[in-house]
Design an enzyme around this catalytic site. Structure first.
Site, PDB file in Angstrom:
ATOM      1  N   ASP A 148     -62.339 -52.703  13.928  1.00 23.51           N
ATOM      2  CA  ASP A 148     -61.098 -51.924  13.943  1.00 23.51           C
ATOM      3  C   ASP A 148     -61.169 -50.949  13.067  1.00 23.51           C
ATOM      4  O   ASP A 148     -62.252 -50.764  12.262  1.00 23.51           O
ATOM      5  CB  ASP A 148     -59.675 -53.114  13.635  1.00 23.51           C
ATOM      6  CG  ASP A 148     -58.174 -52.565  13.486  1.00 23.51           C
ATOM      7  OD1 ASP A 148     -58.784 -51.681  14.091  1.00 23.51           O
ATOM      8  OD2 ASP A 148     -58.094 -53.086  13.035  1.00 23.51           O
ATOM      9  N   LYS A 174     -47.619 -49.547   2.239  1.00 22.93           N
ATOM     10  CA  LYS A 174     -48.966 -49.387   3.472  1.00 22.93           C
ATOM     11  C   LYS A 174     -48.122 -49.062   4.941  1.00 22.93           C
ATOM     12  O   LYS A 174     -48.768 -48.024   5.561  1.00 22.93           O
ATOM     13  CB  LYS A 174     -49.418 -51.371   3.855  1.00 22.93           C
ATOM     14  CG  LYS A 174     -50.265 -51.074   5.046  1.00 22.93           C
ATOM     15  CD  LYS A 174     -51.189 -52.594   5.756  1.00 22.93           C
ATOM     16  CE  LYS A 174     -52.419 -52.137   6.525  1.00 22.93           C
ATOM     17  NZ  LYS A 174     -51.957 -53.737   6.496  1.00 22.93           N
ATOM     18  N   ASP A 228     -57.333 -48.700  18.925  1.00 23.87           N
ATOM     19  CA  ASP A 228     -58.584 -48.346  17.746  1.00 23.87           C
ATOM     20  C   ASP A 228     -58.878 -49.903  17.476  1.00 23.87           C
ATOM     21  O   ASP A 228     -60.430 -49.448  16.114  1.00 23.87           O
ATOM     22  CB  ASP A 228     -58.443 -47.173  16.663  1.00 23.87           C
ATOM     23  CG  ASP A 228     -56.635 -48.097  15.898  1.00 23.87           C
ATOM     24  OD1 ASP A 228     -56.399 -49.348  16.237  1.00 23.87           O
ATOM     25  OD2 ASP A 228     -56.689 -47.878  14.938  1.00 23.87           O
TER      26      ASP A 228
END
Length: 1238
Positions: A926, A995, A1154
């Site tokens: 990742d 986050k 991604d």
């Protein structure tokens, strides 16, 4: 009792599968003129008379599509299309046009009645009673006033006593505003009187006509000869009509060919709304003409063309494509005279015939065996107009039979003519793809693990599925005990479910087009040709066959000489909606149910199953189709054992067709867009078709490679999930509980002394409970679809065809069961083709299981591997006793994937040679905040690059923790200055709080959105003082943006440049466009909304369209969307480059944007390729090339006339040329960064 999976449509809810930006309100007026609660119906004689009248008029393109298909194939052909299927989901606002990327296609199983007594029951009951009065006035004795005639369940059927007929609601009862009911009744009575008067007038007119001896009930003769404006062409037409020997048709054709086209006089000053309406009417007419050709009603198509051509304003609606469509129809029949009529109309309308026009003429001559002189005249005229004969065979889409007819005519005039050789496939010259398409160097393209015969059998299975259009899958919902009577009643009743009228109309229109495409390919012989070519294509993929030299799938398909079949453009949104509306009306008329379900089928009369009603949202009137209350209760008692899906919603049973063009690839027969977009959007497709074919090779080959990955179901994980799903669920493990487990809202009557504050709190509690129930229903239905498909494919190998969105990001086409889902969905899938672990594969499995737990994110790989060894007992216990052991896997961030990995590790370590163990589990790598990685690389930002692991380091950097630490520094400074909110936040500034905002700021999140994200995280903290939520979230979002500005100064400068460029471009009236480094053209589909209205009959409809490139751009969305969409186009480019190079190395590769997946043994190779391609991508002058493209595309080449335009153009040019200067970061260092992707 199982949960209902499809909510009955009460007035306050509508089951919808998601919404699209193109919204639809079903009635544009604010107050209705009349309330239409009716069950329409008419006799067969009336239907025939209406059809004949429509054929004679042919001036109603709104209904022409349905007429063409119904007349051509018969109403019985729509049996499957009328099945009221739909994807359940959260109840959306009624009138919203839903569906994404795709329409609602799936029917649900085991619905259950909502036990709440809400307004929907009362309203529907009053509707039925009003309908009773209307029917009685019309001498229809199906129901009575005091007792609604409903279907009865047997009293001893299911243990709950069966279904009792609803009781009448007395006016003035508590909670029922009687005044409203009285107004409804009055309006209904008035509507009934108006309808009776109209019926009486119509009957009188029909009687008068019937008494007239010259009157005939047959349809009027269709027009053939047009009325022309040109005198010279009128003379030609008269010569054709008279058919005199001195003036044969061949001479008339020569005269028509030499006639100069008349100059068009169209009104150029149409407003935007009129332009949209004009375009919609053109789309409907073209779709109708094509349907006529398919269904054998060529005369009707010609009649419509002649009718519009003979009227002044109507002629402006006609396009050259419409004339060509009718000419091709006559050419297929060899009708030269009728074709000449159309040719004359083309000239009279001011058009010059194109290649398609001459191809139709030559085809007709070839079928009729015309004389050489006529053919030569046609060819000479083509040459004079600058059209090349060879291009008919290369540029015009013709089937094999049509090409043969054209060639026969050409050879008669030119015996030495030779067909042009098939042009060589153009080669992509992109610097980034040079290695991919290089002929030299080692190539080891992977092959499937299945032999040729097995793959051929799978192809035949998939072909049968797509020809059938639907797939019935056994439901995994736990069945309930049923009595014989209830089971028999359930089988005899029609399986209908209610939903919004617009949603049903849209769904039926989309389904009809899909079936139309499949039938078109069957009739044209394309299915047989597909069988021949696909059998040859399988030699490239099968394990037991070889090809002379290595090919990519697209290259091999093209090398087989497969000619691209004629493509049918998707019906425009207005056509699909109008056709769906007509089919929905047929559905309302056709569906009935027995009045007494306990009696045998033929011993009870039928009553309407669906009723059309209106409900209000704010001040707008929304239409619904609601089921009979008895039918809803019947479905709550009798569970349906299957779930029905559209063929395109289910994974394929054979490898997909390779993508070879913007409209060819993926499914065998069903049409699939290369670039998915909002319904009604055409500019993406036009951009793709107009760009050079070689420019799309990178995208086409990537999508083909992703679709060729074979999958299978992880049976052990599926069994565990089904055990929980059929019990009470487990929300902690993403297995939704049935609605029966949701706490029921408080329904006890309130005492009279209850205060306003308490009432308001009770309303909020009720709203929260209802919202939770709806969310649980949506999650449960989504899980049912996924698990039912997984169980259906348990012992199968299957494939997931891919396409992309307008930014180039790739997605699987089947929506319910794929690897882009949540943790549970990913754990159910594994590679069908295994690979030995090799010397290091087991180590990567151990690192992967630790990555999934999220326990060692800040530790190096060696520490993660050592941790896996420490907890090996827990890993093995999880694999052996997942539900009864220590349950270590349940504490993971991704529990189901962790369990699947534990099972794989247990199998590997228990073999005699782990290196030889064949592993099927995908291992993930990742990206570390991938959006910021691309920003840092674009700006060569050294500080930002180190924060997102572009810079090599011994331990992984965590940008979220870094931002949280920087925010904490600011907080301490403010707290020392006496800031109250900063003091309250002490101890609450954590990685989790910031986050989501840090992750999404690169994708365009605003401070408003960021504040909501932070507020949500703070609300989850039980010890945080809730009275400070507003102030604290405002304070933290400012500090987060400030921290990102300091840490990623170069990235923020690029983001600001992109935003300002988009603002100026949209201010000048254009949508932002660009081209990705791989050559994919992109345009942002954000435009102002225009409302489109139409439809009569049961209900008129109106919907908003905001995706048409002819509309003005939405400046706010264009500005805010450009930075994130541009970064998305870069991360998709990086993924495509990695996929293509991995395929050349022989790796199995798939991605979730991604996050890259491959076998454990191949992780090192994939990591190397991933880093190399990232460096190669960002070594290109991406921002400079973007600037040059935008200047050439949007800045005026000539000096604008107005001063304001000159100022805007000058400012735009200045902004576009002011590209942010890069920093000093060395991109080569990315190749040595262990944690760039990890």
């Amino acid at each position: 009792m199982p949960s209902r999976l499809r909510a009955p449509l009460h007035s306050g809810s509508c089951s919808s599968g998601g919404s699209l930006p193109a919204s639809a309100s079903l009635c544009g007026r604010r107050r209705p003129r009349s309330y239409n609660f009716r069950q329409p119906g008419r006799t067969h004689a009336q239907a025939r008379a209406a059809a004949a009248a429509a054929a004679a008029a042919a001036a109603a393109p709104e209904v022409s599509c349905a007429m063409a298909v119904l007349w051509g194939r018969g109403a019985a052909r729509f049996g499957r299309g009328l099945w009221p299927c739909g994807r359940p989901g959260l109840p959306a606002e009624e009138g919203t046009l839903g569906g994404l990327c795709g329409p609602r296609r799936s029917s649900s199983a085991s619905p259950r009645e909502d036990r709440r007594k809400d307004w929907g029951h009362v309203e529907l009951l009053e509707v039925l009673q009003a309908r009773v009065r209307q029917l009685q006035a019309e001498s229809v004795s199906e129901v009575t006033v005091n007792r609604v005639d409903v279907a009865r369940l047997p009293e001893h059927g299911s243990g709950d006593g069966g279904c009792q007929p609803p009781t009448k609601v007395q006016p003035g009862a508590q909670g029922t505003p009687s005044g409203l009911f009285v107004q409804w009744a009055k309006r209904l009575d008035k509507d009934k009187q108006i309808q009776q008067k109209r019926r009486q007038r119509l009957e009188k007119q029909l009687q008068k006509r019937a008494q007239n001896p010259g009157f005939s009930t047959d349809a009027k003769r269709l027009h053939v000869e047009p009325r022309l404006l040109s005198k010279q062409l009128t003379t030609c037409l008269q010569g054709c009509t008279q058919e005199v020997a001195e003036s044969p048709w061949e001479e008339q054709l020569a005269q028509v060919l030499q006639e100069a086209p008349r100059k068009l006089s169209l009104d150029k000053k149409l407003g935007q709304r009129l332009k949209t309406r004009f375009a919609n009417r053109q789309q409907k007419i073209l779709a109708f003409l094509k349907c006529c050709l398919l269904t054998g009603h060529q005369s009707l198509a010609h009649h419509l063309l002649v009718t519009h051509h003979s009227r002044g304003r109507s002629q402006e609606l006609l396009t050259l494509d419409m004339y060509n469509t009718v000419m091709l129809g006559w050419a297929q029949q060899g009708a030269f005279r009728e074709l000449l009529y159309v040719f004359i109309m083309v000239k009279d309308a001011g058009f010059s015939p194109d290649l398609v026009s001459y191809a139709a003429a030559l085809q007709c001559m070839g079928r009729q065996d015309q004389d050489v002189a006529t053919i030569k005249r046609c060819l000479e005229q083509m040459s004079q107009e600058g059209l090349k004969l060879q291009e008919i065979f290369t540029a015009v889409p013709l089937c094999k039979e049509e090409r043969a007819a054209v060639l026969r005519a050409v050879l008669k005039a030119k015996p030495t003519f030779k067909l042009p050789e098939r042009p060589l496939s153009p080669v992509n010259n992109s610097k980034l793809l040079r290695d991919v398409y290089a002929k030299d160097g080692p190539v080891s393209y992977p092959k499937l693990h299945l032999p040729l015969d097995t793959l051929w059998d799978l192809f035949k299975q998939q072909l049968r599925v797509e020809l059938a259009s639907t797939v019935c899958v056994k439901s995994v919902e736990k069945p309930v005990a049923q009595s014989k009577e209830v089971r028999r009643a359930a089988l005899q009743a029609l399986p209908a479910q209610g939903e919004s009228f617009m949603g049903l109309a849209r769904d039926l229109g989309a389904r009809t087009f899909s079936r139309h495409e499949v039938q078109r390919q069957q009739f044209s012989g394309q299915v047989e040709a597909l069988k021949r070519h696909y059998r040859q294509y399988l030699h490239l993929l099968a394990a037991d066959t070889e090809v002379p030299e290595p090919y990519l799938p697209r290259q091999y398909w093209e090398a087989l000489g497969v000619s691209e079949p004629p493509q049918e453009q998707p019906w425009p949104l207005p056509v699909q909606v109008e056709l769906g509306r007509l089919l929905a009306e047929i559905l309302v008329q056709a569906t009935k149910m027995p009045s007494n379900l306990a009696k045998p089928r033929n011993s009870s009369r039928l009553v309407p199953l669906l009723y059309h009603v209106y409900s209000f949202r704010n001040v707008y009137q929304i239409g619904f189709l609601k089921p009979h209350p008895a039918y809803v209760q019947l479905l709550a008692t009798a569970a349906e054992p299957t779930v029905t899906f559209e063929a395109v919603d289910v994974p394929m049973l054979c490898p997909p067709l390779p993508w070879t063009s913007p409209h060819t690839g993926a499914f065998l027969l069903n049409p699939t867009k290369l670039m998915r977009a909002v319904d009604g959007t055409m500019h993406h497709q036009r951009l793709l078709e107009n760009c050079p074919p070689a420019a799309l090779h990178g995208a086409l080959d990537t999508l083909t490679q992703l679709g060729n990955c074979a999958w299978r179901v992880n049976g052990r994980v599926l069994d565990l999930v089904l055990e929980l799903f059929q019990d009470k669920g487990c929300p902690k493990l993403s297995v939704p509980a049935p609605p029966s487990e949701v706490a029921a809202p408080h329904e006890a009557p309130l005492p009279s002394s209850t205060g306003l504050v308490d009432k308001a709190e009770l309303r909020r509690e009720l709203a929260r409970s209802l919202k939770e129930s709806r969310e649980m229903h949506s999650l449960r239905a989504d899980a049912l679809y996924r698990l039912s498909l997984a169980d259906h494919l348990r012992n199968c190998v299957f494939w997931l065809p891919h396409n992309m969105d307008f930014r180039g990001r790739t997605y699987p086409c089947p929506p319910h069961f794929n690897h882009l889902g949540n943790d549970l969905a990913r754990a159910l899938l594994e590679f069908a083709q295994g690979c030995p672990l090799g010397p290091h594969g087991l180590d990567w499995l151990k690192i992967h299981v630790v990555n999934l737990t999220g326990l060692k994110k800040r530790e190096p790989l060696q520490v993660r591997h050592a941790f896996a060894e420490e907890v090996m007992d827990d890993i093995l216990d999880s694999a052996d006793n997942p539900m009864t052991g220590r349950k270590w896997w349940m504490g993971s961030e991704e529990p189901w994937q962790t369990l699947a990995c534990c099972m794989e590790i247990a199998k590997a370590v228990r073999t005699s040679d782990p290196a030889a163990y064949i592993s099927h589990l995908p291992v993930h790598q990742d990206g570390s905040c991938n959006g910021l990685q691309h920003y840092a690389a674009l700006g060569r930002d050294s500080v930002g690059a180190a924060s997102v692991n572009l810079e090599p380091s011994d331990v992984p950097q965590d940008v979220y923790s870094d931002v949280a630490a920087q925010v904490e520094v600011f907080r301490r400074q403010d707290a020392r200055r006496g800031s109250r909110v900063a003091q309250v936040l002490e101890g609450f500034v954590t990685r989790k709080v910031v986050k989501q905002t840090v992750m999404t700021v690169v994708y365009g999140v605003t401070r408003f959105g960021g504040r909501l994200q932070i507020e949500k995280r703070l609300r989850e903290m039980s010890d945080f003082p809730q009275e400070f939520l507003w102030d604290a979230s405002h304070y933290l979002v400012r500090q987060v943006f400030k921290s990102l500005q300091e840490m990623f100064s170069g990235s923020r400068a690029i983001q600001h440049w992109l935003t300002e460029s988009a603002r100026l471009i949209s201010h000048m009236g254009s949508a932002v466009e660009w081209v990705t480094p791989l050559g994919i053209p992109i345009i942002q589909p954000y435009h102002q909304e225009v409302k489109v209205k139409g439809g009569r009959g049961l209900q008129s409809v109106s919907y908003s369209v905001n995706a048409d490139s002819s509309l003005k751009p939405n400046k706010l969305k264009q500005r805010n969307g450009f930075p994130p969409n541009f970064i998305h186009s870069l991360d998709s480019t990086h993924m495509m480059l990695t996929a293509l190079h991995c395929y050349r190395e022989g790796l199995t590769f798939v991605s979730v944007h991604d996050c890259f997946w491959t076998h454990a043994a191949h992780v090192p190779i994939m990591n190397q390729v991933c880093r190399e391609q990232f460096v190669r991508l960002h070594s290109q002058p991406i921002l400079q090339e973007l600037s040059s493209f935008l200047v050439s595309r949007f800045c005026c080449s000539s000096r604008p006339q107005k001063l304001s335009q000159r100022l805007d153009d000058s400012k735009l040019r200045e902004t576009l040329l002011a590209v942010p200067k890069p920093g000093a970061f060395d991109l080569e260092r990315v190749k040595h960064s262990t944690f760039f992707f990890s």
